[in-house]
Scaffold this motif. Sequence first.
Motif, PDB file in Angstrom:
ATOM      1  N   ASN A  70      33.230 -23.253  -8.392  1.00 49.64           N
ATOM      2  CA  ASN A  70      33.685 -21.856  -8.259  1.00 49.64           C
ATOM      3  C   ASN A  70      32.835 -21.072  -7.272  1.00 49.64           C
ATOM      4  OD1 ASN A  70      35.842 -22.057 -10.038  1.00 49.64           O
ATOM      5  ND2 ASN A  70      34.610 -21.509 -11.823  1.00 49.64           N
ATOM      6  N   GLN A  71      31.575 -21.434  -7.133  1.00 45.49           N
ATOM      7  CA  GLN A  71      30.708 -20.750  -6.181  1.00 45.49           C
ATOM      8  C   GLN A  71      31.172 -20.962  -4.740  1.00 45.49           C
ATOM      9  OE1 GLN A  71      26.899 -22.404  -7.260  1.00 45.49           O
ATOM     10  NE2 GLN A  71      26.452 -20.786  -8.751  1.00 45.49           N
ATOM     11  N   ASP A  72      31.929 -22.014  -4.504  1.00 42.36           N
ATOM     12  CA  ASP A  72      32.429 -22.313  -3.148  1.00 42.36           C
ATOM     13  C   ASP A  72      33.812 -21.736  -2.892  1.00 42.36           C
ATOM     14  OD1 ASP A  72      30.139 -23.737  -2.511  1.00 42.36           O
ATOM     15  OD2 ASP A  72      30.951 -25.631  -3.282  1.00 42.36           O
ATOM     16  N   ARG A  73      34.384 -21.037  -3.864  1.00 46.24           N
ATOM     17  CA  ARG A  73      35.729 -20.469  -3.688  1.00 46.24           C
ATOM     18  C   ARG A  73      35.713 -19.315  -2.691  1.00 46.24           C
ATOM     19  NH1 ARG A  73      38.608 -20.907  -8.779  1.00 46.24           N
ATOM     20  NH2 ARG A  73      40.002 -19.242  -8.069  1.00 46.24           N
ATOM     21  N   ASP A  74      36.800 -19.182  -1.924  1.00 43.17           N
ATOM     22  CA  ASP A  74      36.973 -18.043  -1.024  1.00 43.17           C
ATOM     23  C   ASP A  74      37.512 -16.864  -1.829  1.00 43.17           C
ATOM     24  OD1 ASP A  74      36.142 -19.394   1.273  1.00 43.17           O
ATOM     25  OD2 ASP A  74      38.153 -20.208   1.615  1.00 43.17           O
ATOM     26  N   VAL A  75      36.826 -15.731  -1.761  1.00 43.00           N
ATOM     27  CA  VAL A  75      37.202 -14.566  -2.565  1.00 43.00           C
ATOM     28  C   VAL A  75      37.139 -13.304  -1.715  1.00 43.00           C
ATOM     29  CG1 VAL A  75      36.380 -15.600  -4.711  1.00 43.00           C
ATOM     30  CG2 VAL A  75      34.823 -14.204  -3.343  1.00 43.00           C
ATOM     31  N   GLU A  76      37.606 -12.201  -2.291  1.00 43.74           N
ATOM     32  CA  GLU A  76      37.604 -10.915  -1.609  1.00 43.74           C
ATOM     33  C   GLU A  76      36.454 -10.045  -2.105  1.00 43.74           C
ATOM     34  OE1 GLU A  76      41.354  -9.157  -2.335  1.00 43.74           O
ATOM     35  OE2 GLU A  76      42.499 -10.634  -1.174  1.00 43.74           O
ATOM     36  N   TYR A  77      36.002  -9.156  -1.206  1.00 47.29           N
ATOM     37  CA  TYR A  77      34.989  -8.155  -1.560  1.00 47.29           C
ATOM     38  C   TYR A  77      35.468  -6.789  -1.079  1.00 47.29           C
ATOM     39  CZ  TYR A  77      31.762 -11.945  -2.676  1.00 47.29           C
ATOM     40  OH  TYR A  77      31.176 -13.047  -3.238  1.00 47.29           O
ATOM     41  N   ASP A  78      36.610  -6.382  -1.569  1.00 46.38           N
ATOM     42  CA  ASP A  78      37.220  -5.132  -1.132  1.00 46.38           C
ATOM     43  C   ASP A  78      37.066  -4.076  -2.225  1.00 46.38           C
ATOM     44  OD1 ASP A  78      38.659  -3.098  -0.040  1.00 46.38           O
ATOM     45  OD2 ASP A  78      40.587  -4.150  -0.001  1.00 46.38           O
ATOM     46  N   TRP A  79      36.023  -3.269  -2.128  1.00 43.03           N
ATOM     47  CA  TRP A  79      35.764  -2.237  -3.134  1.00 43.03           C
ATOM     48  C   TRP A  79      36.897  -1.220  -3.193  1.00 43.03           C
ATOM     49  CZ3 TRP A  79      29.920  -0.545  -2.583  1.00 43.03           C
ATOM     50  CH2 TRP A  79      29.101  -1.676  -2.690  1.00 43.03           C
ATOM     51  N   GLN A  80      37.515  -0.943  -2.050  1.00 46.78           N
ATOM     52  CA  GLN A  80      38.557   0.079  -1.993  1.00 46.78           C
ATOM     53  C   GLN A  80      39.820  -0.324  -2.751  1.00 46.78           C
ATOM     54  OE1 GLN A  80      37.746   3.004  -0.654  1.00 46.78           O
ATOM     55  NE2 GLN A  80      35.741   2.094  -0.211  1.00 46.78           N
ATOM     56  N   ALA A  81      39.978  -1.604  -3.009  1.00 43.95           N
ATOM     57  CA  ALA A  81      41.188  -2.082  -3.680  1.00 43.95           C
ATOM     58  C   ALA A  81      41.109  -1.930  -5.200  1.00 43.95           C
ATOM     59  CB  ALA A  81      41.437  -3.550  -3.330  1.00 43.95           C
ATOM     60  N   ILE A  82      39.930  -1.592  -5.715  1.00 45.08           N
ATOM     61  CA  ILE A  82      39.759  -1.490  -7.162  1.00 45.08           C
ATOM     62  C   ILE A  82      40.362  -0.187  -7.670  1.00 45.08           C
ATOM     63  CG2 ILE A  82      38.093  -1.459  -9.043  1.00 45.08           C
ATOM     64  CD1 ILE A  82      38.357  -4.118  -7.521  1.00 45.08           C
ATOM     65  N   THR A  83      41.189  -0.292  -8.704  1.00 44.68           N
ATOM     66  CA  THR A  83      41.820   0.886  -9.315  1.00 44.68           C
ATOM     67  C   THR A  83      41.420   0.983 -10.773  1.00 44.68           C
ATOM     68  OG1 THR A  83      43.786  -0.418  -9.889  1.00 44.68           O
ATOM     69  CG2 THR A  83      43.798   0.751  -7.775  1.00 44.68           C
ATOM     70  N   ASN A  84      41.564   2.173 -11.338  1.00 46.79           N
ATOM     71  CA  ASN A  84      41.252   2.360 -12.750  1.00 46.79           C
ATOM     72  C   ASN A  84      42.156   1.486 -13.612  1.00 46.79           C
ATOM     73  OD1 ASN A  84      39.299   4.305 -12.188  1.00 46.79           O
ATOM     74  ND2 ASN A  84      40.780   5.970 -12.259  1.00 46.79           N
TER      75      ASN A  84
END
Length: 249
Positions: A70-84
């Motif tokens: 799982n540490q090698d998975r490609d993921v997103e780091y988009d803080w703006q996409a987080i919603t309540n």
Amino acid sequence: MSEEKNPQSRSERRKKEKRKGGRFQTILGVILIIIAAALLAIDPIKNQIIRQGSEQNQIGNLTREEVIANQDRDVEYDWQAITNINAAEVLANSINPNDLPTIGGIAIPEVSMNLPIYKGVTNEGMYLGAGTLYPDMEMGESNYSIASHHSINEDLLFAPLMRVEMGDIIYLTDLENIYVYQVDYIDQVEPTRVDLVQPTVEPIVTLITCDYSLNERVVVQGSLVETVAIENASQEMLNAFNLPQTIPG
């Protein structure tokens, strides 16, 4: 005659308008009651989905090999996409816990917290656990910053942070080591305080969630006091994560 009838006609029109307005308010009131009842009905379902998903992905259910993968998975780091967080969105998204890359676990025994840590910043990850705010972070090094949603249910996700006190112990694990931190900073800050998640010289952990109003952020930080190899972990440490006495490889 027409002049005498006009006042009466206006009066009748006003009465009809009042009756229409009254019926509209009654219908609107009924609709609002139905909506409120529906929300009350789906909220427990949402809570159950969150609880089941986070429990399924608890670190005690994984192996070290799965964590490494799982540490090698490609993921997103988009803080703006987080919603309540909201019930409708959780239900609509039909989140599959198996799709989330669990790379560790966080436990705070004093507030009965035991959550999976997922790689990356996604709504799905923060619905069922905590997400890492930056790539290439390492437990036990620099500033390990993770965030999750605040739930109305005081026992779900990062809502227990509201009960954390100075001196409480925070455990992190990647199934190689257990990292022991002690809480030495608690504050409620503006969302702009990104300095609190920046890299540090001394190893710390930073936990972030929304406050009750959802407008500010609650930040809990702890300093690293000990790193223990998983095979040398105490029973208390293992219990905090529901880990077996012998950790599978």
